[in-house]
Design a protein around this motif. Structure first.
Motif, PDB file in Angstrom:
ATOM      1  N   ASP A 108       0.821  -1.210   0.000  1.00  0.00           N
ATOM      2  CA  ASP A 108       0.000   0.000   0.000  1.00  0.00           C
ATOM      3  C   ASP A 108       0.856   1.262   0.000  1.00  0.00           C
ATOM      4  O   ASP A 108       0.523   2.240  -0.696  1.00  0.00           O
ATOM      5  CB  ASP A 108      -0.922  -0.004   1.229  1.00  0.00           C
ATOM      6  CG  ASP A 108      -1.958  -1.118   1.164  1.00  0.00           C
ATOM      7  OD1 ASP A 108      -2.291  -1.538   0.043  1.00  0.00           O
ATOM      8  OD2 ASP A 108      -2.391  -1.574   2.237  1.00  0.00           O
ATOM      9  N   ALA A 109       1.935   1.285   0.790  1.00  0.00           N
ATOM     10  CA  ALA A 109       2.780   2.470   0.887  1.00  0.00           C
ATOM     11  C   ALA A 109       4.193   2.038   1.273  1.00  0.00           C
ATOM     12  O   ALA A 109       4.378   1.109   2.077  1.00  0.00           O
ATOM     13  CB  ALA A 109       2.227   3.456   1.915  1.00  0.00           C
ATOM     14  N   VAL A 110       5.187   2.710   0.702  1.00  0.00           N
ATOM     15  CA  VAL A 110       6.583   2.427   1.018  1.00  0.00           C
ATOM     16  C   VAL A 110       6.865   2.905   2.439  1.00  0.00           C
ATOM     17  O   VAL A 110       6.581   4.062   2.778  1.00  0.00           O
ATOM     18  CB  VAL A 110       7.516   3.132   0.008  1.00  0.00           C
ATOM     19  CG1 VAL A 110       8.976   2.962   0.416  1.00  0.00           C
ATOM     20  CG2 VAL A 110       7.288   2.594  -1.394  1.00  0.00           C
ATOM     21  N   ASP A 111       7.439   1.996   3.246  1.00  0.00           N
ATOM     22  CA  ASP A 111       7.651   2.328   4.652  1.00  0.00           C
ATOM     23  C   ASP A 111       9.102   2.139   5.072  1.00  0.00           C
ATOM     24  O   ASP A 111       9.429   2.347   6.238  1.00  0.00           O
ATOM     25  CB  ASP A 111       6.743   1.460   5.528  1.00  0.00           C
ATOM     26  CG  ASP A 111       6.713   1.949   6.970  1.00  0.00           C
ATOM     27  OD1 ASP A 111       6.490   3.166   7.185  1.00  0.00           O
ATOM     28  OD2 ASP A 111       6.936   1.127   7.882  1.00  0.00           O
ATOM     29  N   ARG A 112       9.998   1.759   4.142  1.00  0.00           N
ATOM     30  CA  ARG A 112      11.401   1.562   4.463  1.00  0.00           C
ATOM     31  C   ARG A 112      12.247   1.790   3.212  1.00  0.00           C
ATOM     32  O   ARG A 112      11.748   1.715   2.083  1.00  0.00           O
ATOM     33  CB  ARG A 112      11.646   0.175   5.039  1.00  0.00           C
ATOM     34  CG  ARG A 112      11.251  -0.958   4.110  1.00  0.00           C
ATOM     35  CD  ARG A 112      11.371  -2.316   4.786  1.00  0.00           C
ATOM     36  NE  ARG A 112      10.455  -2.409   5.904  1.00  0.00           N
ATOM     37  CZ  ARG A 112      10.395  -3.460   6.714  1.00  0.00           C
ATOM     38  NH1 ARG A 112      11.245  -4.470   6.553  1.00  0.00           N
ATOM     39  NH2 ARG A 112       9.519  -3.507   7.693  1.00  0.00           N
ATOM     40  N   ILE A 113      13.542   2.064   3.445  1.00  0.00           N
ATOM     41  CA  ILE A 113      14.431   2.395   2.335  1.00  0.00           C
ATOM     42  C   ILE A 113      14.562   1.222   1.373  1.00  0.00           C
ATOM     43  O   ILE A 113      14.633   1.407   0.145  1.00  0.00           O
ATOM     44  CB  ILE A 113      15.805   2.824   2.874  1.00  0.00           C
ATOM     45  CG1 ILE A 113      15.665   4.137   3.658  1.00  0.00           C
ATOM     46  CG2 ILE A 113      16.812   2.991   1.756  1.00  0.00           C
ATOM     47  CD1 ILE A 113      16.956   4.612   4.291  1.00  0.00           C
ATOM     48  N   SER A 114      14.583  -0.001   1.875  1.00  0.00           N
ATOM     49  CA  SER A 114      14.765  -1.160   1.009  1.00  0.00           C
ATOM     50  C   SER A 114      13.618  -1.350   0.030  1.00  0.00           C
ATOM     51  O   SER A 114      13.744  -2.107  -0.936  1.00  0.00           O
ATOM     52  CB  SER A 114      14.923  -2.425   1.867  1.00  0.00           C
ATOM     53  OG  SER A 114      13.768  -2.633   2.672  1.00  0.00           O
ATOM     54  N   GLU A 115      12.494  -0.670   0.245  1.00  0.00           N
ATOM     55  CA  GLU A 115      11.352  -0.794  -0.656  1.00  0.00           C
ATOM     56  C   GLU A 115      11.347   0.256  -1.751  1.00  0.00           C
ATOM     57  O   GLU A 115      10.489   0.203  -2.650  1.00  0.00           O
ATOM     58  CB  GLU A 115      10.046  -0.700   0.153  1.00  0.00           C
ATOM     59  CG  GLU A 115       9.868  -1.842   1.147  1.00  0.00           C
ATOM     60  CD  GLU A 115       8.661  -1.650   2.040  1.00  0.00           C
ATOM     61  OE1 GLU A 115       8.280  -2.605   2.741  1.00  0.00           O
ATOM     62  OE2 GLU A 115       8.090  -0.525   2.043  1.00  0.00           O
ATOM     63  N   LEU A 116      12.292   1.192  -1.713  1.00  0.00           N
ATOM     64  CA  LEU A 116      12.326   2.229  -2.739  1.00  0.00           C
ATOM     65  C   LEU A 116      12.664   1.648  -4.105  1.00  0.00           C
ATOM     66  O   LEU A 116      12.039   1.992  -5.124  1.00  0.00           O
ATOM     67  CB  LEU A 116      13.335   3.319  -2.361  1.00  0.00           C
ATOM     68  CG  LEU A 116      12.887   4.324  -1.305  1.00  0.00           C
ATOM     69  CD1 LEU A 116      14.035   5.268  -0.956  1.00  0.00           C
ATOM     70  CD2 LEU A 116      11.679   5.127  -1.809  1.00  0.00           C
ATOM     71  N   GLY A 117      13.694   0.789  -4.169  1.00  0.00           N
ATOM     72  CA  GLY A 117      14.070   0.201  -5.452  1.00  0.00           C
ATOM     73  C   GLY A 117      12.926  -0.563  -6.089  1.00  0.00           C
ATOM     74  O   GLY A 117      12.580  -0.308  -7.265  1.00  0.00           O
ATOM     75  N   PRO A 118      12.281  -1.511  -5.388  1.00  0.00           N
ATOM     76  CA  PRO A 118      11.130  -2.204  -5.966  1.00  0.00           C
ATOM     77  C   PRO A 118       9.995  -1.264  -6.350  1.00  0.00           C
ATOM     78  O   PRO A 118       9.240  -1.553  -7.291  1.00  0.00           O
ATOM     79  CB  PRO A 118      10.706  -3.153  -4.842  1.00  0.00           C
ATOM     80  CG  PRO A 118      11.971  -3.427  -4.082  1.00  0.00           C
ATOM     81  CD  PRO A 118      12.716  -2.131  -4.116  1.00  0.00           C
ATOM     82  N   ALA A 119       9.838  -0.138  -5.634  1.00  0.00           N
ATOM     83  CA  ALA A 119       8.786   0.813  -5.991  1.00  0.00           C
ATOM     84  C   ALA A 119       9.047   1.431  -7.360  1.00  0.00           C
ATOM     85  O   ALA A 119       8.112   1.619  -8.160  1.00  0.00           O
ATOM     86  CB  ALA A 119       8.683   1.904  -4.926  1.00  0.00           C
TER      87      ALA A 119
END
Length: 209
Positions: free
Chosen positions: A102-113
């Protein structure tokens, strides 16, 4: 009275001779007074035991291999590991699984976003390869702050492929904005620069996530 006078003169002569002999002695037990005309000087040039300073850059090591450690064994300095690009916030390759939360909540999820919006050029040849690193910042609401900038790219890649690959990286950052960020995460990273590396092919140590 006439006999006493010669005896007195003879005694006086003996006292004066003794005083003169005492003046000829040298008393070396005391240092020269301040302002003396004969100060204690360092050993003359060419002395057999001159006091020399240690060689430049050498530490004084008493009792080890000589007065200044010139023959002391040197400890082997371990070689440092190669530098690691610790500034990377993440990496993206064609095998990276796109973020579906639903929403990016950590730095490691920025790339996949950003993987959701990335369309890299096809690499059909076995020698085709390209990489680029992009730097950008986000606002609290996930919109792009300023302009994304490519800070590094491979130079051995075919110029036409490199240009199309770099353009695809910039488009991925722009097309995915605004990124859906959680309120807590958006407040903590607002204005902070991030660096993500895009790989044209999956690195050998990367697995789908």
């Amino acid at each position: 009275m006439s006999r006493v006078l010669p005896l007195f003169v003879a005694g006086l002569s003996i006292v004066m001779v003794g005083a003169g002999a005492a003046q000829d002695t040298n008393d070396l037990g005391l240092p020269p007074p301040s302002g003396s005309q004969n100060p204690v000087l360092p050993p003359p040039s060419g002395s057999q035991n001159p006091v020399l300073p240690p060689p430049s850059g050498q530490r004084y090591l008493p009792g080890i291999g000589g007065p200044f450690g010139e023959h002391a064994p040197r400890r082997a300095v371990p070689s440092l590991p190669p530098p690691v690009d610790s500034g990377l916030s993440g990496s993206v390759s064609p095998v990276t699984r796109a973020f579906d939360g639903d929403a990016v909540d950590r730095i490691s999820e920025l790339g996949p976003a950003f993987r959701r919006c990335w369309n890299p050029p096809a690499m059909t040849g076995s020698s085709d390869s390209a990489m680029a690193t992009v730097r950008f910042s986000l606002r609290r609401d996930g919109s792009i702050f300023g302009q994304p900038r490519v800070t590094w790219e491979t130079r051995r890649t075919d110029p036409d492929l490199r240009e199309r690959f770099t353009a695809s990286v910039i488009d991925a950052i722009r097309n995915c904005a605004p990124v859906r960020l959680s309120p807590r995460f958006g407040a903590s990273i607002a204005g902070r620069p991030f660096t993500i590396r895009f790989h044209g092919r999956a690195p050998s140590n990367e697995r789908p996530i």
